[in-house]
Design a protein around this motif. Structure first.
Motif, PDB file in Angstrom:
ATOM      1  N   THR A   6       0.808  -1.223   0.000  1.00 22.57           N
ATOM      2  CA  THR A   6       0.000   0.000   0.000  1.00 22.57           C
ATOM      3  C   THR A   6       0.839   1.270   0.000  1.00 22.57           C
ATOM      4  OG1 THR A   6      -0.129   0.001   2.416  1.00 22.57           O
ATOM      5  CG2 THR A   6      -1.866  -1.170   1.214  1.00 22.57           C
ATOM      6  N   LEU A   7       2.148   1.114  -0.067  1.00 30.62           N
ATOM      7  CA  LEU A   7       3.041   2.260  -0.181  1.00 30.62           C
ATOM      8  C   LEU A   7       4.309   1.816  -0.876  1.00 30.62           C
ATOM      9  CD1 LEU A   7       5.328   1.707   2.218  1.00 30.62           C
ATOM     10  CD2 LEU A   7       3.520   2.577   3.678  1.00 30.62           C
ATOM     11  N   THR A   8       5.092   2.785  -1.314  1.00 31.42           N
ATOM     12  CA  THR A   8       6.383   2.477  -1.919  1.00 31.42           C
ATOM     13  C   THR A   8       7.468   3.175  -1.116  1.00 31.42           C
ATOM     14  OG1 THR A   8       6.307   4.357  -3.464  1.00 31.42           O
ATOM     15  CG2 THR A   8       5.371   2.258  -4.220  1.00 31.42           C
ATOM     16  N   LEU A   9       8.625   2.531  -1.048  1.00 31.51           N
ATOM     17  CA  LEU A   9       9.763   3.088  -0.333  1.00 31.51           C
ATOM     18  C   LEU A   9      10.996   2.905  -1.191  1.00 31.51           C
ATOM     19  CD1 LEU A   9      11.019   4.349   2.200  1.00 31.51           C
ATOM     20  CD2 LEU A   9      11.206   2.041   3.161  1.00 31.51           C
ATOM     21  N   GLU A  10      11.616   4.017  -1.544  1.00 28.17           N
ATOM     22  CA  GLU A  10      12.806   4.006  -2.390  1.00 28.17           C
ATOM     23  C   GLU A  10      13.891   4.845  -1.739  1.00 28.17           C
ATOM     24  OE1 GLU A  10      10.616   3.787  -6.756  1.00 28.17           O
ATOM     25  OE2 GLU A  10      10.914   5.746  -5.808  1.00 28.17           O
ATOM     26  N   GLU A  11      15.139   4.528  -2.047  1.00 30.88           N
ATOM     27  CA  GLU A  11      16.256   5.303  -1.507  1.00 30.88           C
ATOM     28  C   GLU A  11      17.282   5.555  -2.598  1.00 30.88           C
ATOM     29  OE1 GLU A  11      19.923   5.047   1.759  1.00 30.88           O
ATOM     30  OE2 GLU A  11      18.465   3.415   1.617  1.00 30.88           O
ATOM     31  N   SER A  12      17.796   6.779  -2.644  1.00 29.50           N
ATOM     32  CA  SER A  12      18.840   7.137  -3.592  1.00 29.50           C
ATOM     33  C   SER A  12      19.687   8.252  -2.999  1.00 29.50           C
ATOM     34  CB  SER A  12      18.225   7.602  -4.922  1.00 29.50           C
ATOM     35  OG  SER A  12      19.230   8.019  -5.829  1.00 29.50           O
ATOM     36  N   ASN A  13      20.977   8.022  -2.950  1.00 33.58           N
ATOM     37  CA  ASN A  13      21.926   9.050  -2.478  1.00 33.58           C
ATOM     38  C   ASN A  13      21.569   9.601  -1.099  1.00 33.58           C
ATOM     39  OD1 ASN A  13      23.452   8.922  -4.916  1.00 33.58           O
ATOM     40  ND2 ASN A  13      21.938  10.244  -5.905  1.00 33.58           N
ATOM     41  N   GLY A  14      21.171   8.710  -0.211  1.00 31.86           N
ATOM     42  CA  GLY A  14      20.876   9.102   1.153  1.00 31.86           C
ATOM     43  C   GLY A  14      19.491   9.670   1.376  1.00 31.86           C
ATOM     44  N   VAL A  15      18.676   9.769   0.314  1.00 33.27           N
ATOM     45  CA  VAL A  15      17.325  10.303   0.426  1.00 33.27           C
ATOM     46  C   VAL A  15      16.318   9.186   0.185  1.00 33.27           C
ATOM     47  CG1 VAL A  15      15.625  11.905  -0.515  1.00 33.27           C
ATOM     48  CG2 VAL A  15      18.022  12.599  -0.321  1.00 33.27           C
ATOM     49  N   ALA A  16      15.439   8.970   1.154  1.00 29.67           N
ATOM     50  CA  ALA A  16      14.363   7.997   0.987  1.00 29.67           C
ATOM     51  C   ALA A  16      13.089   8.730   0.589  1.00 29.67           C
ATOM     52  CB  ALA A  16      14.139   7.222   2.274  1.00 29.67           C
ATOM     53  N   THR A  17      12.293   8.103  -0.265  1.00 26.70           N
ATOM     54  CA  THR A  17      10.985   8.641  -0.650  1.00 26.70           C
ATOM     55  C   THR A  17       9.925   7.615  -0.280  1.00 26.70           C
ATOM     56  OG1 THR A  17      11.937   9.891  -2.489  1.00 26.70           O
ATOM     57  CG2 THR A  17       9.551   9.546  -2.507  1.00 26.70           C
ATOM     58  N   LEU A  18       9.039   8.005   0.617  1.00 28.14           N
ATOM     59  CA  LEU A  18       7.952   7.150   1.088  1.00 28.14           C
ATOM     60  C   LEU A  18       6.655   7.692   0.507  1.00 28.14           C
ATOM     61  CD1 LEU A  18       6.921   4.886   2.971  1.00 28.14           C
ATOM     62  CD2 LEU A  18       6.906   6.567   4.829  1.00 28.14           C
ATOM     63  N   THR A  19       5.999   6.879  -0.323  1.00 31.65           N
ATOM     64  CA  THR A  19       4.814   7.334  -1.054  1.00 31.65           C
ATOM     65  C   THR A  19       3.601   6.509  -0.670  1.00 31.65           C
ATOM     66  OG1 THR A  19       6.238   7.926  -2.935  1.00 31.65           O
ATOM     67  CG2 THR A  19       3.866   7.826  -3.334  1.00 31.65           C
ATOM     68  N   LEU A  20       2.577   7.162  -0.140  1.00 27.87           N
ATOM     69  CA  LEU A  20       1.305   6.478   0.112  1.00 27.87           C
ATOM     70  C   LEU A  20       0.744   6.058  -1.237  1.00 27.87           C
ATOM     71  CD1 LEU A  20      -0.217   9.016   2.686  1.00 27.87           C
ATOM     72  CD2 LEU A  20       1.286   7.050   3.139  1.00 27.87           C
ATOM     73  N   ASN A  21       0.346   4.788  -1.366  1.00 25.16           N
ATOM     74  CA  ASN A  21       0.056   4.262  -2.699  1.00 25.16           C
ATOM     75  C   ASN A  21      -1.268   3.493  -2.742  1.00 25.16           C
ATOM     76  OD1 ASN A  21       0.619   3.852  -5.430  1.00 25.16           O
ATOM     77  ND2 ASN A  21       1.669   1.904  -5.035  1.00 25.16           N
ATOM     78  N   GLU A  46      15.792   2.940  11.318  1.00 30.88           N
ATOM     79  CA  GLU A  46      16.896   2.041  11.633  1.00 30.88           C
ATOM     80  C   GLU A  46      17.984   2.047  10.561  1.00 30.88           C
ATOM     81  OE1 GLU A  46      17.513  -0.229  14.397  1.00 30.88           O
ATOM     82  OE2 GLU A  46      16.225   1.368  15.183  1.00 30.88           O
ATOM     83  N   SER A  47      17.737   2.728   9.453  1.00 26.66           N
ATOM     84  CA  SER A  47      18.700   2.724   8.347  1.00 26.66           C
ATOM     85  C   SER A  47      19.953   3.515   8.698  1.00 26.66           C
ATOM     86  CB  SER A  47      18.058   3.319   7.090  1.00 26.66           C
ATOM     87  OG  SER A  47      19.019   3.511   6.072  1.00 26.66           O
ATOM     88  N   ALA A  48      21.087   2.962   8.324  1.00 25.63           N
ATOM     89  CA  ALA A  48      22.361   3.660   8.534  1.00 25.63           C
ATOM     90  C   ALA A  48      22.698   4.592   7.382  1.00 25.63           C
ATOM     91  CB  ALA A  48      23.475   2.637   8.711  1.00 25.63           C
ATOM     92  N   THR A  49      21.924   4.526   6.300  1.00 27.57           N
ATOM     93  CA  THR A  49      22.257   5.305   5.102  1.00 27.57           C
ATOM     94  C   THR A  49      21.269   6.417   4.790  1.00 27.57           C
ATOM     95  OG1 THR A  49      21.103   3.689   3.707  1.00 27.57           O
ATOM     96  CG2 THR A  49      23.473   3.355   4.063  1.00 27.57           C
ATOM     97  N   ILE A  50      20.041   6.338   5.309  1.00 27.35           N
ATOM     98  CA  ILE A  50      19.038   7.361   5.017  1.00 27.35           C
ATOM     99  C   ILE A  50      19.332   8.615   5.836  1.00 27.35           C
ATOM    100  CG2 ILE A  50      16.600   7.995   5.211  1.00 27.35           C
ATOM    101  CD1 ILE A  50      15.936   5.053   4.625  1.00 27.35           C
ATOM    102  N   ARG A  51      19.493   9.729   5.161  1.00 34.00           N
ATOM    103  CA  ARG A  51      19.847  10.995   5.807  1.00 34.00           C
ATOM    104  C   ARG A  51      18.744  12.047   5.669  1.00 34.00           C
ATOM    105  NH1 ARG A  51      25.215  10.848   6.981  1.00 34.00           N
ATOM    106  NH2 ARG A  51      25.301  13.124   7.193  1.00 34.00           N
ATOM    107  N   ALA A  52      17.732  11.761   4.870  1.00 34.27           N
ATOM    108  CA  ALA A  52      16.568  12.645   4.730  1.00 34.27           C
ATOM    109  C   ALA A  52      15.435  11.825   4.134  1.00 34.27           C
ATOM    110  CB  ALA A  52      16.875  13.848   3.840  1.00 34.27           C
ATOM    111  N   LEU A  53      14.196  12.204   4.447  1.00 35.82           N
ATOM    112  CA  LEU A  53      13.024  11.470   3.967  1.00 35.82           C
ATOM    113  C   LEU A  53      12.036  12.432   3.327  1.00 35.82           C
ATOM    114  CD1 LEU A  53      11.070   8.982   3.849  1.00 35.82           C
ATOM    115  CD2 LEU A  53      10.261   9.711   6.110  1.00 35.82           C
TER     116      LEU A  53
END
Length: 262
Positions: A6-21, A46-53
């Motif tokens: 029901t949602l998507t979660l992607e990460e690129s270059n330290g930025v995660a995008t959480l989309t209600l779907n 809990e991610s060690a790489t995500i620096r912004a959402l």
């Protein structure tokens, strides 16, 4: 990143995008979406790489709030269903607001009920110019959830909050910006580009410092001046006594851009 229904979660270059779907259901919150939102929030925090959402919605609406169809189907068990949804939703909000990584909410369309509440949790809130905001709860005989009775009075004051929650007044994005409820209203076709630009800027910054800013601001209305200053003293000492703190000092001395790693 995990896969969700029901949602998507992607990460690129330290930025995660959480989309209600759930675009066909106006991204309304049912038990599954609420549960997956909590699970995604835990994964992100809990991610060690995500620096912004970036938190946003798929389709024309950001989130219409609770899934009224699911409430109707629950019949006499609706109270239990709502308690389950809010348990997951509130756990998700707590994880996202208390993690170090800043949260940018990109409100792509109408935000009502719990969708309005979700829009408030961002450290930065960008709203498409066409977005509308309404509490909506009392319109169906409900009362607010999703943290809005905490965040909204702190953002816009008690009187305006009372009006929004009791009358379900609808605000435009421009009004929401004027009231201090959102950071900025932007053109619809520029929303995600602006959110991505902001997220990239924050992701390049010191995550522990960002987390300390979030922690200090969360306590500011509950503490005395002296207690808050002591929290500031402890906070700045702790973040400066890290590799990122030392990097910031050395970069300043060397007149170069710092490279934060933590």
């Amino acid at each position: 990143m995990s896969t969700y229904n029901t949602l998507t979660l992607e990460e690129s270059n330290g930025v995660a995008t959480l989309t209600l779907n759930r675009p066909d259901a106006a991204n309304a919150l049912n038990v599954e979406l609420a549960r997956e939102l909590m699970q995604a929030a835990i994964e992100i925090s809990e991610s060690a790489t995500i620096r912004a959402l970036i938190l946003t919605g798929n389709g024309k609406l950001f989130c219409a709030g609770g899934d009224i169809q699911a409430f109707a189907e629950a019949g006499d068990q609706v109270g239990g269903v709502i308690k389950e949804i809010t348990a997951y939703l509130h756990a998700a909000i707590s994880r996202l607001t208390r993690m170090n990584a800043p949260v940018i909410v990109a409100v792509n369309g109408a935000a009502a009920g719990a969708g309005f509440s979700l829009a408030l949790i961002g450290d930065i809130v960008l709203a498409a110019e066409s977005a509308k905001f309404t509490m909506a709860y009392t319109g169906i005989g409900a009362s607010p959830d999703g943290s809005s009775t905490y965040f909204l009075p702190r953002l816009i004051g008690l009187r305006r909050t009372q009006e929004l929650m009791l009358t379900n007044r609808r605000l435009t994005a421009a009004e929401a910006e004027d009231w201090g409820m959102v950071t900025r209203a932007v053109a619809d076709d520029e929303l995600m580009a602006e959110a991505s630009k902001m997220a990239a800027q924050l992701a390049a910054g010191p995550r522990l410092s960002h987390g300390m800013v979030k922690k200090l601001l969360a306590s500011t209305f509950n503490e005395s001046l002296e207690t808050q200053m002591e929290l500031e003293s402890q906070g700045i000492a702790s973040v400066m006594n890290t590799a990122d703190g030392r990097e910031g000092i050395e970069a300043f001395k060397g007149k170069r851009k710092p490279e934060f790693k933590l």
